[in-house]
Write an enzyme that holds these catalytic residues in place. Structure first.
Site, short mmCIF file in Angstrom:
data_model
loop_
_atom_site.label_atom_id
_atom_site.label_comp_id
_atom_site.label_asym_id
_atom_site.label_seq_id
_atom_site.Cartn_x
_atom_site.Cartn_y
_atom_site.Cartn_z
N HIS A 1 61.62 -64.05 -14.67
CA HIS A 1 60.93 -64.22 -15.96
C HIS A 1 61.68 -63.52 -17.08
O HIS A 1 61.14 -62.68 -17.78
CB HIS A 1 59.48 -63.72 -15.87
CG HIS A 1 58.60 -64.64 -15.09
ND1 HIS A 1 58.25 -64.41 -13.78
CD2 HIS A 1 58.02 -65.81 -15.43
CE1 HIS A 1 57.48 -65.40 -13.35
NE2 HIS A 1 57.32 -66.26 -14.33
N ASN A 2 62.93 -63.88 -17.24
CA ASN A 2 63.77 -63.27 -18.27
C ASN A 2 63.97 -64.26 -19.42
O ASN A 2 63.34 -65.31 -19.45
CB ASN A 2 65.11 -62.87 -17.64
CG ASN A 2 65.69 -64.00 -16.81
OD1 ASN A 2 65.61 -65.16 -17.21
ND2 ASN A 2 66.24 -63.67 -15.66
N TRP A 3 64.84 -63.91 -20.32
CA TRP A 3 65.08 -64.76 -21.50
C TRP A 3 65.48 -66.18 -21.12
O TRP A 3 65.10 -67.14 -21.77
CB TRP A 3 66.12 -64.09 -22.40
CG TRP A 3 66.80 -64.99 -23.37
CD1 TRP A 3 68.14 -65.21 -23.49
CD2 TRP A 3 66.19 -65.80 -24.39
NE1 TRP A 3 68.41 -66.09 -24.52
CE2 TRP A 3 67.22 -66.48 -25.08
CE3 TRP A 3 64.87 -66.03 -24.77
CZ2 TRP A 3 66.99 -67.35 -26.15
CZ3 TRP A 3 64.63 -66.92 -25.83
CH2 TRP A 3 65.68 -67.57 -26.50
N GLN B 1 57.77 -74.39 -0.89
CA GLN B 1 58.15 -75.20 -2.06
C GLN B 1 57.52 -76.58 -1.96
O GLN B 1 57.01 -77.10 -2.96
CB GLN B 1 59.68 -75.32 -2.15
CG GLN B 1 60.37 -74.06 -2.63
CD GLN B 1 60.04 -73.72 -4.07
OE1 GLN B 1 59.13 -72.95 -4.33
NE2 GLN B 1 60.76 -74.29 -5.02
N HIS C 1 56.71 -67.64 -24.68
CA HIS C 1 55.54 -67.66 -23.78
C HIS C 1 55.52 -66.59 -22.69
O HIS C 1 54.46 -66.26 -22.19
CB HIS C 1 55.38 -69.04 -23.17
CG HIS C 1 56.17 -69.20 -21.91
ND1 HIS C 1 57.53 -69.34 -21.92
CD2 HIS C 1 55.79 -69.18 -20.61
CE1 HIS C 1 57.96 -69.42 -20.68
NE2 HIS C 1 56.92 -69.32 -19.85
N ASP C 2 56.66 -66.06 -22.27
CA ASP C 2 56.66 -65.04 -21.21
C ASP C 2 57.26 -63.73 -21.68
O ASP C 2 57.67 -62.90 -20.86
CB ASP C 2 57.43 -65.54 -19.97
CG ASP C 2 56.51 -66.18 -18.94
OD1 ASP C 2 55.33 -65.82 -18.92
OD2 ASP C 2 56.99 -67.03 -18.16
N THR D 1 2.37 1.81 -3.37
CA THR D 1 1.46 2.15 -4.47
C THR D 1 0.48 3.27 -4.08
O THR D 1 -0.35 3.68 -4.88
CB THR D 1 0.64 0.91 -4.87
OG1 THR D 1 -0.02 0.42 -3.69
CG2 THR D 1 1.52 -0.18 -5.44
N ASP E 1 0.84 -1.21 0.00
CA ASP E 1 0.00 0.00 0.00
C ASP E 1 0.87 1.26 0.00
O ASP E 1 0.62 2.21 -0.73
CB ASP E 1 -0.91 0.01 1.23
CG ASP E 1 -2.17 -0.82 0.99
OD1 ASP E 1 -3.05 -0.88 1.87
OD2 ASP E 1 -2.26 -1.44 -0.11
ZN LIG Z 1 56.77 -68.93 -17.79
#
Ligand SMILES: [Zn+2]
Length: 871
Positions: free
Chosen positions: A535-537, A749, A575-576, A168, A165
């Protein structure tokens, strides 16, 4: 003109006339008004006592407004105008409800609407809207209480606020308000101010107002629903977008699903759900086919996907929804029903055989199940999503089906995407890996080849000019023995030995392998192995050599063609290749690129891929002069041989191998024995696979001097992995890989021999007596390991007894004498226990250890006799 009374009397006596009149005239008027131009309101005062017909005109007008494509505000404006007119209100407004930062508020949308004010004047521009929270004023109170209000005198109402109010410069006296509701939530408030010609709104006004509120509600709801739909669709767009963004950072499908499901978790109102991804491969692994081919196992007869795949999950993700924020991934539960299955009261359903009782220790049970396939854009079923127990306890309904269907579609779509992504990634990972390979891989130069073959010195010509037949004579090492040891030979010499194996087999001539290519290939295979502890040659070479020995010395060659033997020995050498000194589990746990690339037999698949890469290079391809079919056979045999070295598969083939050995044993005729095996591709593959295991583990059968050294190398590599697990993965390694358990090696083992190796060599020596030396070697080594394990146990017992003695027990003074067979054992013993003991060397022939003050261990080398004394 007839007076009122006469007309009334006439109509009372002739109701038919009245009916006809109204039907013709009134209805026509109303309909014209409704569908024609808008109703003309000339004198608002004449609507003071609005008639039913006039009101009906308004209603049709408003319904028309509803049907139109007008904006919500425009239609609502008309309703407010009519309300103002009908209840003689000075003005009306519509306040929209919304929430920001968790605070609900109202904002002016249509303001000061009178019965004839222009829409443009009443619609509020968002820049100048009036906003206030719901805890303010009567409009706020209406939204908050969700109840209509009729305020006779605002000054006397505690909720009234004159804040608007004042802005306005208007004076509110009396007021009607009503919330516009969507379900239980307000979406706005309509406000009517100051009754004209009276001080308050009557009960009749309020009723009329409420009646017109229905129109306002419909209009607002429609707009609100459209808005919410828009929000929802935008939300799903956002979800899709973010999911697509997710692809960019995710690497595998599991994580992707996890993320997707996490995002949508609040929309899926169920207690638990799981997603199972189907194995998309139509072909099974060669080793899974064996039992079926041999007739030992029935072919799969269970449900299949429409495109003929077996139902087997390769991955199942199970989710437990906890509260709002948490998704817990739990051990799997998955129910498979194709295509869609919505089951209520699962426990009472005959069809439901899965889990009738509690599914886990929390006592959670399955009540309702909704299960549906995940289909990708290619219409392939890629998985199954299953939802359990709707949160409110009711069974899943069609809406749930729709929501979950949308989700599964999304998941299906994302599998397709990630399939593509997977492929892309695979190429990327492949690149990464092949780059690594390149770093390690050096092909032999001509000089290298010359050095290896040494043809210049022996024949005075280059390798390519020599007669292949002559050449193997250059290479003079005893290779046909099971007890062969690589220790005395250099890596270079091992390359020569490898080459010799092929000459000896006669495959170089037969399959037209150019010697320099063979040399280069052998050299590259050697260089493909990394310089790691075990895991070698040297290990790679030993496996190839053992395969060669099994075929020739072990007489297994008789079952195989020359081509097969060629492939088997070559696969043995390869194989490896490119092993990293860590096992499959480590690859998975450390999320290595290899583990992303291969889902099972990770390292073995890599060795296989690596070997195949070598075959693609024409400078290295020893199989280059084979026919296409022969080449394919070689590739398949490489797969069988190399994958077979995954010890995880060993247990799958054990019984099948044993049955073959049994069967062959029962055949009297040698010829028949041979044909029983060689005419059956599956039996040949199973034996071949077992031969690979025998080769891979052959170090355990070597003379003790070799075995004891190799075992320490294997252990050392394990311990190195254990160190990595501790440092990189922050995990406690298993005892086998834990340095702290080094002393238990002999015991371990023994266990390894008993549980894994024994079977292999025992069965092979039963199969072919020529292979017995391997089993003999194994038996001797077991004795050695047992003795060492006894030493360790005796030591532990001595310590234990000593403890007891100190606690008051009366143990014997001298504990144990142990005979030790070799100085190596002795050295091993020393290596393993010296850390615990005080070592004092009395003479060059004897060592004495002091374990604490009271135990003396004496080793006398000349007698190889170990005594443990107490002093
Ligand atoms: Zn092997």
């Amino acid at each position: 003109m007839a007076d009122k009374d006469t007309v009334e009397k006439f109509l009372d006596n002739n109701p038919q006339v009245a009916k006809e009149y109204y039907e013709k005239k009134v209805k026509a008027d109303v309909i014209t008004a409704a569908f024609g131009t808008e109703v003309q309101v000339k004198d608002p005062a004449s609507y003071k006592d609005v008639t039913t017909i006039q009101e009906a005109e308004f209603m049709f007008e408003l319904i028309k407004e509803l049907q139109g494509a007008n904006k919500m505000e425009k239609a609502l404006h008309k309703v407010l105008q009519r309300i103002a007119l009908l209840i003689q209100a000075d003005r009306c407004s519509y306040w929209g409800f919304r929430s920001r930062n968790g605070t609900p508020e109202l904002s002016s949308i249509l303001f000061d609407v009178t019965h004839n004010s222009a829409y443009d004047k009443n619609i509020v521009n968002p820049n100048v809207e009036i906003v206030f929270p719901t805890d303010m004023g009567l409009v706020g109170w209406t939204a908050h209480s969700k109840k209509p209000q009729n305020i006779i005198d605002v000054k006397k109402d505690s909720h009234f606020s004159d804040f608007v109010d004042k802005q306005t410069k208007y004076t509110t006296k009396c007021m009607l308000t009503s919330p516009v509701m969507s379900g239980k939530e307000p979406i706005g408030v309509i406000m009517v101010l100051n009754k004209q010609g009276a001080s308050e709104f009557s009960k009749g006004d309020q009723e009329l107002f409420n009646k017109y509120m229905n129109f306002a509600t419909v209009i607002c709801l429609q707009a609100h629903t459209a808005y919410m739909w828009d929000v929802e669709s935008r939300r799903s767009q956002v979800l899709l977008w973010s999911a697509s963004k997710v692809f960019e950072e995710l690497t595998d499908i599991e994580r992707q699903f996890h993320k997707a499901l996490y995002t949508v978790r609040t929309y899926i109102k169920c207690e638990r759900y799981s997603v199972g991804l189907l194995d998309m491969t139509k072909e099974k692994e060669f080793f899974d086919e064996w039992a079926i081919k041999l007739g030992e196992q029935e072919a799969y007869k269970g449900p299949k996907t429409p495109d003929g795949r077996e139902i087997s999950f390769y991955k199942i993700i199970d989710y437990l929804l906890e509260g709002k924020e948490e998704i817990k991934v739990i051990p799997f539960i998955c129910i498979l029903e194709l295509p869609i299955c919505n089951m209520m009261n699962a426990a009472g359903d005959d069809y439901f055989t899965f889990q009738k009782g509690p599914a886990d220790e929390t006592g959670w049970t399955i009540k309702n199940v909704l299960s549906l396939p995940i289909v990708n854009k290619k219409e392939e079923i890629v998985g199954v999503a299953t939802f359990f127990n709707r949160l409110d306890g009711y069974p899943f309904d069609e809406n749930d089906e729709q929501i979950t269907e949308a989700l599964t579609q999304f998941l299906g779509w994302s599998t397709l995407c990630s399939d593509t992504y997977d492929k892309l990634n695979r190429t990327e990972w492949g690149k990464e890996i092949s780059q690594e390979m390149l770093m390690y891989q050096t092909t032999a130069t001509l000089t290298d080849v010359q050095t290896i073959l040494n043809t210049q010195e022996k024949f005075g010509s280059a390798p390519e000019d020599c007669e292949p037949k002559e050449m193997y004579k250059l290479l003079n090492v005893e290779l046909l023995e099971f007890r062969f040891s690589d220790f005395p030979l250099s890596e270079f010499e091992l390359i020569k030995c490898g080459i010799r194996c092929f000459f000896e087999l006669g495959v170089v001539e037969k399959f037209k392998v150019p010697p320099e290519i063979l040399t280069r290939w052998m050299y590259t295979v050697c260089r493909g192995y990394r310089d790691i502890t075990y895991h070698n040659w040297r290990h790679g070479f030993n496996v190839g050599q053992t395969m060669f020995t099994l075929l020739l010395t072990g007489k297994l060659k008789k079952y195989y063609s020359d081509l097969e033997a060629f492939a088997m020995v070559a696969a043995g050498f390869c194989h490896d290749i490119d092993h990293r000194g860590t096992n499959n589990l480590y690859q998975t746990k450390s999320l290595s690129p290899l583990a992303k690339l291969h889902s099972s037999s990770v390292m073995e698949r890599h060795h296989l891929e690596y070997s195949k890469t070598l075959m693609e290079n024409e400078n290295l391809n020893i199989f280059q002069n084979l026919q296409k079919r022969q080449f394919e056979t070689v590739q398949h045999l490489f797969e069988v041989c190399i994958i077979a070295t995954d010890l995880a598969l060993y247990f799958k083939k054990r019984t099948m191998f044993q049955k073959i050995v049994d069967a062959v044993e029962g055949i009297p005729e040698e010829k028949e024995k041979i044909s029983y095996v060689s005419n059956n591709a599956t039996r040949k593959e199973i034996i071949m696979a077992m031969m690979m295991t025998a080769c891979d583990l052959s170090a355990i059968t070597k003379p003790w001097e070799v075995q004891s050294k190799v075992a320490l190398m294997v252990a050392a590599e394990f311990w190195e992995q254990g160190d990595l697990e501790r440092t990189v993965l922050d995990q406690q390694p298993i005892p086998m890989m834990d340095r702290a358990h080094a002393e238990e090696l002999p015991k371990m083992q023994c266990g390894f021999i008993d549980f894994v190796c024994s079977f292999v060599y025992k069965e092979f020596s039963r199969f072919h007596i020529e292979i017995n030396p391997m089993f003999e070697g194994l038996t001797i080594n077991r004795g050695e390991w047992r003795a060492l394990a006894d030493v360790y146990e005796a030591k532990m017992k001595a310590i234990e007894d000593e403890k007891k003695r100190l606690e008051g027990g009366d143990a014997e003074r001298e504990c144990k004498h142990l005979e030790i067979k070799s100085p190596l054992t002795c050295m091993y013993f020393i290596m393993n226990i010296y850390t615990d003991y005080n070592v004092r060397i009395f003479s060059s022939l004897s060592l004495t250890f002091y374990a604490s003050r009271n135990i003396r261990l004496q080793i006398q080398f000349e007698r190889l006799y170990l005594s443990i004394f107490r002093i």
